[in-house]
Design an enzyme around this catalytic site. Structure first.
Site, PDB file in Angstrom:
ATOM      1  N   THR A   1      62.670   8.781  10.167  1.00  0.00           N
ATOM      2  CA  THR A   1      62.446   8.924   8.724  1.00  0.00           C
ATOM      3  C   THR A   1      62.749  10.357   8.280  1.00  0.00           C
ATOM      4  O   THR A   1      63.402  10.575   7.256  1.00  0.00           O
ATOM      5  CB  THR A   1      60.989   8.552   8.377  1.00  0.00           C
ATOM      6  N   ALA A   2      62.291  11.348   9.077  1.00  0.00           N
ATOM      7  CA  ALA A   2      62.490  12.747   8.682  1.00  0.00           C
ATOM      8  C   ALA A   2      63.975  13.103   8.631  1.00  0.00           C
ATOM      9  O   ALA A   2      64.453  13.714   7.660  1.00  0.00           O
ATOM     10  CB  ALA A   2      61.748  13.666   9.651  1.00  0.00           C
TER      11      ALA A   2
ATOM     12  N   ILE B   1      67.275   6.356  22.555  1.00  0.00           N
ATOM     13  CA  ILE B   1      65.930   6.967  22.520  1.00  0.00           C
ATOM     14  C   ILE B   1      65.074   6.282  21.457  1.00  0.00           C
ATOM     15  O   ILE B   1      63.910   6.002  21.670  1.00  0.00           O
ATOM     16  CB  ILE B   1      66.028   8.492  22.246  1.00  0.00           C
TER      17      ILE B   1
ATOM     18  N   LYS C   1      50.882   0.665  -3.232  1.00  0.00           N
ATOM     19  CA  LYS C   1      49.648   1.241  -2.669  1.00  0.00           C
ATOM     20  C   LYS C   1      48.960   2.074  -3.742  1.00  0.00           C
ATOM     21  O   LYS C   1      49.524   3.058  -4.219  1.00  0.00           O
ATOM     22  CB  LYS C   1      50.008   2.106  -1.458  1.00  0.00           C
TER      23      LYS C   1
HETATM   24  C1  FAD Z   1      50.069   6.688  15.169  1.00  0.00           C
HETATM   25  C2  FAD Z   1      50.846   7.259  14.019  1.00  0.00           C
HETATM   26  C3  FAD Z   1      50.683   6.730  12.747  1.00  0.00           C
HETATM   27  C4  FAD Z   1      51.388   7.286  11.668  1.00  0.00           C
HETATM   28  N1  FAD Z   1      51.186   6.799  10.403  1.00  0.00           N
HETATM   29  C5  FAD Z   1      51.781   7.408   9.353  1.00  0.00           C
HETATM   30  C6  FAD Z   1      51.585   6.964   8.024  1.00  0.00           C
HETATM   31  O1  FAD Z   1      50.908   5.983   7.760  1.00  0.00           O
HETATM   32  N2  FAD Z   1      52.189   7.640   7.026  1.00  0.00           N
HETATM   33  C7  FAD Z   1      52.981   8.719   7.255  1.00  0.00           C
HETATM   34  O2  FAD Z   1      53.473   9.345   6.297  1.00  0.00           O
HETATM   35  N3  FAD Z   1      53.248   9.103   8.509  1.00  0.00           N
HETATM   36  C8  FAD Z   1      52.675   8.503   9.555  1.00  0.00           C
HETATM   37  N4  FAD Z   1      52.944   8.916  10.822  1.00  0.00           N
HETATM   38  C9  FAD Z   1      53.967   9.921  11.033  1.00  0.00           C
HETATM   39  C10 FAD Z   1      55.362   9.273  10.882  1.00  0.00           C
HETATM   40  O3  FAD Z   1      55.531   8.314  11.895  1.00  0.00           O
HETATM   41  C11 FAD Z   1      56.458  10.327  10.969  1.00  0.00           C
HETATM   42  O4  FAD Z   1      56.180  11.400  10.109  1.00  0.00           O
HETATM   43  C12 FAD Z   1      57.789   9.771  10.546  1.00  0.00           C
HETATM   44  O5  FAD Z   1      58.067   8.562  11.183  1.00  0.00           O
HETATM   45  C13 FAD Z   1      58.900  10.746  10.855  1.00  0.00           C
HETATM   46  O6  FAD Z   1      59.118  10.832  12.234  1.00  0.00           O
HETATM   47  P1  FAD Z   1      60.324  11.711  12.759  1.00  0.00           P
HETATM   48  O7  FAD Z   1      61.555  11.330  12.042  1.00  0.00           O
HETATM   49  O8  FAD Z   1      59.908  13.142  12.732  1.00  0.00           O
HETATM   50  O9  FAD Z   1      60.403  11.298  14.309  1.00  0.00           O
HETATM   51  P2  FAD Z   1      61.068   9.978  15.053  1.00  0.00           P
HETATM   52  O10 FAD Z   1      60.929   8.740  14.247  1.00  0.00           O
HETATM   53  O11 FAD Z   1      60.451  10.007  16.395  1.00  0.00           O
HETATM   54  O12 FAD Z   1      62.581  10.338  15.112  1.00  0.00           O
HETATM   55  C14 FAD Z   1      63.111  11.188  16.098  1.00  0.00           C
HETATM   56  C15 FAD Z   1      64.614  10.996  16.136  1.00  0.00           C
HETATM   57  O13 FAD Z   1      65.163  11.947  17.043  1.00  0.00           O
HETATM   58  C16 FAD Z   1      66.061  11.288  17.901  1.00  0.00           C
HETATM   59  N5  FAD Z   1      66.164  12.037  19.146  1.00  0.00           N
HETATM   60  C17 FAD Z   1      65.160  12.557  19.903  1.00  0.00           C
HETATM   61  N6  FAD Z   1      65.674  13.165  20.984  1.00  0.00           N
HETATM   62  C18 FAD Z   1      67.014  13.056  20.879  1.00  0.00           C
HETATM   63  C19 FAD Z   1      68.111  13.471  21.704  1.00  0.00           C
HETATM   64  N7  FAD Z   1      67.931  14.121  22.850  1.00  0.00           N
HETATM   65  N8  FAD Z   1      69.363  13.158  21.303  1.00  0.00           N
HETATM   66  C20 FAD Z   1      69.585  12.481  20.149  1.00  0.00           C
HETATM   67  N9  FAD Z   1      68.603  12.071  19.341  1.00  0.00           N
HETATM   68  C21 FAD Z   1      67.334  12.344  19.715  1.00  0.00           C
HETATM   69  C22 FAD Z   1      65.487   9.883  18.066  1.00  0.00           C
HETATM   70  O14 FAD Z   1      66.481   8.989  18.500  1.00  0.00           O
HETATM   71  C23 FAD Z   1      65.057   9.625  16.618  1.00  0.00           C
HETATM   72  O15 FAD Z   1      66.170   9.194  15.865  1.00  0.00           O
HETATM   73  C24 FAD Z   1      52.277   8.358  11.909  1.00  0.00           C
HETATM   74  C25 FAD Z   1      52.469   8.843  13.202  1.00  0.00           C
HETATM   75  C26 FAD Z   1      51.754   8.312  14.248  1.00  0.00           C
HETATM   76  C27 FAD Z   1      51.964   8.861  15.623  1.00  0.00           C
END
Ligand code: FAD
Length: 513
Positions: A15-16, A42, A78
């Site tokens: 999402t980020a 991943i 919501k």
């Molecule tokens: C239990 C739990 C409940 C949550 N509930 C909420 C909620 O209700 N509301 C809310 O706002 N937030 C919530 N969050 C937080 C939310 O899940 C995250 O803020 C959001 O999904 C963004 O995640 P991200 O994009 O930072 O990480 P991720 O979704 O983990 O994305 C990481 C990305 O990096 C890539 N990547 C990693 N390593 C490599 C590599 N070596 N090479 C290439 N690509 C790589 C992966 O493939 C993936 O595409 C929750 C989190 C948890 C743990």
């Protein structure tokens, strides 16, 4: 680094990453190239399905139409979060996104309500909030017409895909590959390129670390330390599962406290997202999982998934030419659904402070200052939920109740308890209405109220309180049900451009967009 930024490389497509790619490509796409690298192998974290109202402004910025978004992500509306068992077992209150009552030049509404309560002529605080009453009655009027403050429940996987389609439409480039190495210039400590497992080497001027908890660039490569908040926010684990929809989707998230943490229920159009957040010092993974599965509304439709995390934040979210956005920059707690919001506001902050000529330390320091300020205010609000409890029935709740809290929170609580005053600082995400609902909901009632309230005699105060309550009742009575609102949206696929003209009533949340 004096070089103009021409190429932004985003590592990670959760999402980020896709939020960042969509916004950068839409707003700066004519000046810079945006490339996002993610590894399907991943994968993404796959949770993060409850949001808060400023996301609507962000969507507006991207030109995203609400009906199309809702259909694509199986979203529901919501209006807030219902907290059960947080202050005491068996209790229940709602933190709605709306404004409660009507303030005056000298003081906020709750001062009038406090006096009314003392005289026995005020009803429940939530009776003076349209959003609270709409939530309780499962009603909702979307868009401008209802003037409601609302957010969404959405499918995390579908949302990332939806944002991806927008980012690609705005010109972002996408590479599906694994990053195997991060190449850093020895002389400057700046990241030069990312080495991929397909043999490509992607160089760039600015790198966004959106690799989630692995924090591949900012943590593992640049060694930016993590400031832990575990002593204030002790939950460090979660188990999640999806279940069948049982009944009509509620227009609010449910947060149900247990002896060792709490459980979320996030209703989507076709299913419910569930999870148990807990502290591993007080319960085993198996027990948390068993408790979750025993407390589902409908049958489980997926396997359970476990998560371990450390609450806290990166000491500097921007270091050298790397900006951490999303979980790589830190994680507070899912309890107030602030994580996607923090990713969004990190992106907006970057856009506002985006360098024209090159990366200079003053700009980086300002970005980091604003980031810390924002996170610490939200952190305090979240700590309030755990600390302000009357529960003494388990070691977990006794710890939360007894734990030392940050001075910033302690001094505000002291002021509120003694005087009823609660100053909100500039640009604070959670405004007075949010704090009040949680403080009153969890048993913190001030000993005093503002003297101006004494100008009203009981009759006048009664008329004022009743009049407002009647207005709330009428407004809610005129709304369609949440289910009717969802059905109407499914039938009406608005063109994207229509949404730009919507003016959103997001007044209780400090808008970052
Ligand atoms: C239990 C739990 C409940 C949550 N509930 C909420 C909620 O209700 N509301 C809310 O706002 N937030 C919530 N969050 C937080 C939310 O899940 C995250 O803020 C959001 O999904 C963004 O995640 P991200 O994009 O930072 O990480 P991720 O979704 O983990 O994305 C990481 C990305 O990096 C890539 N990547 C990693 N390593 C490599 C590599 N070596 N090479 C290439 N690509 C790589 C992966 O493939 C993936 O595409 C929750 C989190 C948890 C743990």
């Amino acid at each position: 680094m004096e070089t103009q930024i021409k190429h932004v490389v985003i590592a990670g497509g959760g999402t980020a990453g896709w939020l960042a790619a969509a916004a950068l490509a839409k707003l700066f796409g004519k000046q810079i190239q945006v490339t996002l690298i993610e590894s399907a192998e991943i994968g993404r974290i796959g949770v993060g399905e409850a949001t808060i109202p400023p996301l609507r402004n962000f969507h507006r910025l991207l030109g995203i139409a609400e009906p199309a978004f809702m259909t694509a992500t199986q979203a529901t509306f919501k209006l807030g979060i219902e907290f059960s068992n947080w202050a005491q077992v068996g209790d229940n209150y709602l933190h709605s996104f709306g404004i409660t009552g009507k303030d005056c030049w000298a003081c906020d509404f709750h001062h009038f309500w406090l006096k009314g309560r003392e005289r026995g002529i005020a009803s429940d605080f939530a009776d003076y909030s349209i959003e609270s009453q709409a939530a309780r009655q499962m009603k909702l009027l979307p868009g401008d017409a209802g003037r409601l403050n609302y957010a969404y429940h959405l499918d995390a996987g579908l949302y990332a895909e939806f944002l991806r389609s927008h980012a690609l439409k705005f010109g972002a480039k996408h590479i599906d590959a694994k990053i195997t190495d991060v190449i850093v210039a020895e002389s400057t400590g700046f990241i030069e390129a990312l080495q991929l497992d397909n043999g490509e080497r992607i160089s760039g001027d600015l790198f966004l670390d959106c690799t989630g908890f692995s924090a591949l660039l900012i943590g593992k490569t640049l060694n930016v330390k993590y400031e832990p908040y575990g002593h204030f926010l002790p939950c460090d684990s979660a188990v999640a599962v999806q279940s069948q929809r049982a009944g009509e989707p509620r227009p609010y998230t449910q947060s149900i406290a247990h002896e060792f943490g709490w459980q979320w229920r996030i209703p989507l159009q076709q299913r419910v997202g569930n999870g148990m957040v807990y502290c591993s010092r007080y319960v085993s993974d198996d027990e948390a999982k068993t408790r979750l599965l025993a407390n589902l509304d409908g049958d489980a439709i997926t396997d359970t998934r476990m998560f371990r995390y450390h609450t806290g934040r990166r000491q500097s979210a921007w270091h050298k030419n790397c900006v951490a956005i999303g979980l790589s920059s830190g994680f507070l707690e899912p309890v107030e659904s602030t994580s996607i919001h923090l990713a969004m506001s990190g992106v907006l902050r970057l856009l506002k402070l985006f360098p024209r000529t090159g990366i200079d330390p003053v700009r980086v320091a300002e970005y980091n200052r604003q980031t810390v300020e924002e996170i610490e205010k939200i952190r305090d609000f979240i700590i309030l939920h755990y600390h302000a409890t009357e529960r003494r029935d388990s070691p977990f709740w006794r710890y939360c109740n007894d734990m030392a809290i940050p001075d910033s929170l302690a001094s505000r609580l002291t002021l509120f308890k003694k005087t009823g005053l609660f100053p909100i600082h500039n640009k604070e995400l959670f405004q007075i209405d949010s704090w009040l609902q949680v403080m009153l909901g969890q048993g913190i009632v001030p000993l005093d109220h503002h003297p101006i309230v004494e100008l009203m005699d009981d009759d006048e105060l009664g008329r004022f309180l009743n009049g407002y309550q009647q207005m709330v009742r009428h407004a809610v009575a005129a709304m369609p049900s949440h289910s009717q609102a969802l059905t109407a949206y499914r039938k009406r696929r608005e063109p994207e451009s229509r949404l730009v003209s919507h003016t959103l009533a997001s007044h209780t949340f400090e808008s970052q967009a």
